[in-house]
Design an enzyme around this catalytic site. Structure first.
Site, mmCIF file in Angstrom:
data_model
loop_
_atom_site.group_PDB
_atom_site.id
_atom_site.type_symbol
_atom_site.label_atom_id
_atom_site.label_comp_id
_atom_site.label_asym_id
_atom_site.label_seq_id
_atom_site.Cartn_x
_atom_site.Cartn_y
_atom_site.Cartn_z
ATOM 1 N N MET A 129 10.986 -6.520 4.092
ATOM 2 C CA MET A 129 11.178 -7.205 5.369
ATOM 3 C C MET A 129 12.558 -7.845 5.546
ATOM 4 O O MET A 129 12.823 -8.454 6.572
ATOM 5 C CB MET A 129 10.075 -8.258 5.577
ATOM 6 C CG MET A 129 8.674 -7.668 5.589
ATOM 7 S SD MET A 129 8.519 -6.272 6.741
ATOM 8 C CE MET A 129 6.825 -5.768 6.472
ATOM 9 N N ILE B 78 18.867 -4.976 4.120
ATOM 10 C CA ILE B 78 19.526 -4.634 2.857
ATOM 11 C C ILE B 78 21.019 -4.969 3.007
ATOM 12 O O ILE B 78 21.669 -4.491 3.941
ATOM 13 C CB ILE B 78 19.338 -3.130 2.547
ATOM 14 C CG1 ILE B 78 17.852 -2.821 2.325
ATOM 15 C CG2 ILE B 78 20.164 -2.704 1.337
ATOM 16 C CD1 ILE B 78 17.230 -3.451 1.096
ATOM 17 N N SER C 6 0.839 -1.215 0.000
ATOM 18 C CA SER C 6 0.000 0.000 0.000
ATOM 19 C C SER C 6 0.867 1.256 0.000
ATOM 20 O O SER C 6 0.482 2.269 -0.596
ATOM 21 C CB SER C 6 -0.974 0.000 1.184
ATOM 22 O OG SER C 6 -0.296 0.172 2.396
ATOM 23 N N HIS D 71 9.374 3.088 8.945
ATOM 24 C CA HIS D 71 9.184 2.156 10.053
ATOM 25 C C HIS D 71 7.907 2.549 10.805
ATOM 26 O O HIS D 71 7.706 3.733 11.083
ATOM 27 C CB HIS D 71 10.403 2.211 10.991
ATOM 28 C CG HIS D 71 10.334 1.170 12.059
ATOM 29 N ND1 HIS D 71 10.676 -0.154 11.825
ATOM 30 C CD2 HIS D 71 9.916 1.238 13.345
ATOM 31 C CE1 HIS D 71 10.485 -0.838 12.940
ATOM 32 N NE2 HIS D 71 10.027 -0.027 13.869
HETATM 33 C C1 GAR Z 1 4.230 -0.586 6.715
HETATM 34 O O1 GAR Z 1 3.445 -0.245 7.836
HETATM 35 C C2 GAR Z 1 5.696 -0.306 6.995
HETATM 36 O O2 GAR Z 1 5.925 0.751 7.877
HETATM 37 C C3 GAR Z 1 6.130 -1.595 7.623
HETATM 38 O O3 GAR Z 1 5.465 -2.599 6.893
HETATM 39 C C4 GAR Z 1 4.200 -2.084 6.452
HETATM 40 C C5 GAR Z 1 4.050 -2.419 4.980
HETATM 41 O O4 GAR Z 1 2.762 -2.113 4.523
HETATM 42 N N1 GAR Z 1 7.561 -1.737 7.573
HETATM 43 C C6 GAR Z 1 8.273 -2.332 8.521
HETATM 44 O O5 GAR Z 1 7.776 -2.864 9.482
HETATM 45 C C7 GAR Z 1 9.780 -2.314 8.282
HETATM 46 N N2 GAR Z 1 10.485 -2.687 9.471
HETATM 47 P P1 GAR Z 1 2.447 -2.052 2.977
HETATM 48 O O6 GAR Z 1 2.959 -3.336 2.340
HETATM 49 O O7 GAR Z 1 0.953 -1.971 2.901
HETATM 50 O O8 GAR Z 1 3.117 -0.840 2.424
#
Ligand code: GAR
Length: 186
Positions: free
Chosen positions: A84, A87, A13, A103
């Protein structure tokens, strides 16, 4: 025009919010989407938007070929949007100060290995926090430790679940991430 590379692992998203933002204002094009997850929602978005994508595994993410493919895109910025995996240092070194991450908490709290997605919201709720938020930061060799660029806050409600909190966080992310990327590319 600026060129961006997006790394994403899940629903995508945030990737979609960034793609839409720059489609509307024409200031950047998404040259490449990289994912580690063959089932990631972001791949459907890539196909629909005709954006080239790469699916990497634990080996190919460390290969020079990926760095070469990324360099060919001449990216102004590499945007981690719910990616996830860590890098690899080789990518960080090849694109120093050009990689940003989002984050779903107010770093340095609730960051580090294993702290991603709903694990973060679970920990925030367990700790009884009254407030949480998002952090957009540069990426260095250490998880969630690069310089902070932007933070935004929201309330934790008494009846929040991981999912309701995730929804509130996503609203903040979709507003701030595209605008911060635009600010950074200038
Ligand atoms: C987001 O909330 C982002 O902040 C988090 O994963 C979600 C992905 O949502 N990222 C982390 O936790 C990184 N450590 P999305 O796939 O709907 O963009």
């Amino acid at each position: 025009m600026h060129s961006l590379i997006i790394f994403a692992s899940g629903r995508g998203s945030n990737a979609a919010a960034i793609i839409d933002h720059f489609k509307q204002n024409g200031k950047a094009a998404i040259a490449l989407i990289v994912t580690n997850n063959p089932n990631a929602g972001v791949l459907a978005i890539a196909e629909q938007q005709h954006i080239p994508f790469l699916i990497v595994d634990k080996t190919s993410i460390k290969e020079t070929l990926l760095i070469e493919q990324m360099a060919d895109c001449k990216p102004s910025l590499i945007v981690l949007a719910g990616f996830m995996w860590k890098i690899p240092g080789t990518i960080v070194a090849a694109f120093r100060n050009k990689i940003v991450n989002i984050h779903p908490a107010l770093l340095p709290a609730y960051g580090g290995k294993g702290m991603y997605g709903n694990h973060v919201h679970h920990a925030v709720l367990e700790a009884g926090e009254k407030e949480t938020g998002i952090t957009i930061h540069h990426v260095n060799e250490h998880y969630d430790e690069g310089d902070i660029i932007v933070q935004a806050r929201c309330k934790v409600q008494a009846n929040d679940t991981e999912d309701t909190l995730a929804d509130r966080i996503h609203v903040l992310e979709h507003f701030y991430y595209p605008r911060t990327v635009e600010y950074l590319i200038g």
